[in-house]
Motif scaffolding. Structure first.
Motif, PDB file in Angstrom:
ATOM      1  N   THR A   6       0.853  -1.182   0.000  1.00 37.99           N
ATOM      2  CA  THR A   6       0.000   0.000   0.000  1.00 37.99           C
ATOM      3  C   THR A   6       0.890   1.234   0.000  1.00 37.99           C
ATOM      4  OG1 THR A   6      -1.624  -1.217   1.310  1.00 37.99           O
ATOM      5  CG2 THR A   6      -1.862   1.175   1.239  1.00 37.99           C
ATOM      6  N   ALA A   9       0.725   7.418   0.390  1.00 40.20           N
ATOM      7  CA  ALA A   9      -0.409   8.327   0.163  1.00 40.20           C
ATOM      8  C   ALA A   9      -1.728   7.644   0.536  1.00 40.20           C
ATOM      9  CB  ALA A   9      -0.432   8.789  -1.288  1.00 40.20           C
ATOM     10  N   ALA A  10      -1.888   6.393   0.132  1.00 46.36           N
ATOM     11  CA  ALA A  10      -3.115   5.656   0.441  1.00 46.36           C
ATOM     12  C   ALA A  10      -3.197   5.333   1.934  1.00 46.36           C
ATOM     13  CB  ALA A  10      -3.183   4.371  -0.377  1.00 46.36           C
ATOM     14  N   GLN A  11      -2.051   5.004   2.545  1.00 38.75           N
ATOM     15  CA  GLN A  11      -2.047   4.668   3.969  1.00 38.75           C
ATOM     16  C   GLN A  11      -2.537   5.834   4.819  1.00 38.75           C
ATOM     17  OE1 GLN A  11       1.615   3.043   5.617  1.00 38.75           O
ATOM     18  NE2 GLN A  11       2.193   2.327   3.580  1.00 38.75           N
ATOM     19  N   TYR A  12      -2.065   7.032   4.519  1.00 36.99           N
ATOM     20  CA  TYR A  12      -2.346   8.196   5.358  1.00 36.99           C
ATOM     21  C   TYR A  12      -3.494   9.067   4.843  1.00 36.99           C
ATOM     22  CZ  TYR A  12       1.703   6.922   8.058  1.00 36.99           C
ATOM     23  OH  TYR A  12       2.571   6.239   8.863  1.00 36.99           O
ATOM     24  N   ASP A  13      -4.226   8.590   3.848  1.00 31.92           N
ATOM     25  CA  ASP A  13      -5.325   9.360   3.263  1.00 31.92           C
ATOM     26  C   ASP A  13      -6.405   9.696   4.295  1.00 31.92           C
ATOM     27  OD1 ASP A  13      -6.764  10.445   0.880  1.00 31.92           O
ATOM     28  OD2 ASP A  13      -8.201   8.874   1.462  1.00 31.92           O
ATOM     29  N   PHE A  14      -6.864   8.718   5.056  1.00 29.57           N
ATOM     30  CA  PHE A  14      -7.895   8.950   6.083  1.00 29.57           C
ATOM     31  C   PHE A  14      -7.428  10.003   7.073  1.00 29.57           C
ATOM     32  CE2 PHE A  14      -9.386   8.277  10.386  1.00 29.57           C
ATOM     33  CZ  PHE A  14     -10.758   8.268  10.235  1.00 29.57           C
ATOM     34  N   ARG A  16      -4.971  12.327   6.858  1.00 30.49           N
ATOM     35  CA  ARG A  16      -4.801  13.660   6.254  1.00 30.49           C
ATOM     36  C   ARG A  16      -6.140  14.360   6.041  1.00 30.49           C
ATOM     37  NH1 ARG A  16      -0.879  11.185   2.496  1.00 30.49           N
ATOM     38  NH2 ARG A  16       1.164  11.622   3.352  1.00 30.49           N
ATOM     39  N   ARG A  17      -7.089  13.633   5.510  1.00 26.66           N
ATOM     40  CA  ARG A  17      -8.403  14.219   5.241  1.00 26.66           C
ATOM     41  C   ARG A  17      -9.127  14.582   6.530  1.00 26.66           C
ATOM     42  NH1 ARG A  17     -10.973   9.889   1.486  1.00 26.66           N
ATOM     43  NH2 ARG A  17     -12.811  11.194   1.775  1.00 26.66           N
ATOM     44  N   GLU A  32      -6.463   3.130  11.057  1.00 29.06           N
ATOM     45  CA  GLU A  32      -5.856   3.865   9.950  1.00 29.06           C
ATOM     46  C   GLU A  32      -4.548   4.481  10.433  1.00 29.06           C
ATOM     47  OE1 GLU A  32      -6.915   4.123   6.858  1.00 29.06           O
ATOM     48  OE2 GLU A  32      -8.946   3.315   7.027  1.00 29.06           O
TER      49      GLU A  32
END
Length: 126
Positions: A6, A9-14, A16-17, A32
């Motif tokens: 993974t 960017a995908a790992q930390y997307d939740f 960050r948003r 997450e």
């Protein structure tokens, strides 16, 4: 079958948003990666929590050599990410850094299994 890790960017997307103020769906059984805070008891001080994804990657092929797994550290101690995830609130990296040293700066914050009387603390702190 190629087992791609993974992406960061995908790992930390939740995380960050969420820190940006977006309302992102949260699943209790799916931690997450990111920086969080939680209380150990009702009314207690916040303690820092970090959750990350461990990836064992073959240096030649770039493929996963084992299943990805979550790990976490809560208040300076390794812990089960599933056990702490439900109580975590996303915070910025700066707030996380501030929380990691608060026990040394404010002795009352070191007692994490008791409620904190913020009124009393304000009265004794200049």
């Amino acid at each position: 079958m190629i087992r791609q890790p993974t992406s960061k960017a995908a790992q930390y997307d939740f995380w960050r948003r969420t820190v940006a103020g977006e309302r992102v769906p949260r699943f209790e059984d799916g931690p997450e990666p990111g920086f969080y805070k939680r209380r150990m008891v009702r009314g207690g001080p916040f303690v820092p929590v970090e959750i990350w994804l461990v990836q064992e990657i073959d240096p030649i092929t770039g493929e996963l050599t084992a299943d990805e797994r979550f790990e976490a550290i809560c208040n300076g101690q390794l812990c089960d990410p599933m056990a702490v995830w439900t109580y975590c609130r996303a915070i910025s990296a700066e707030e996380y850094d501030a929380l990691t040293g608060v026990r040394e700066r404010i002795p009352d914050m070191a007692v994490i299994e008791a409620a904190l009387d913020l009124g009393r603390m304000a009265a004794i702190r200049p």
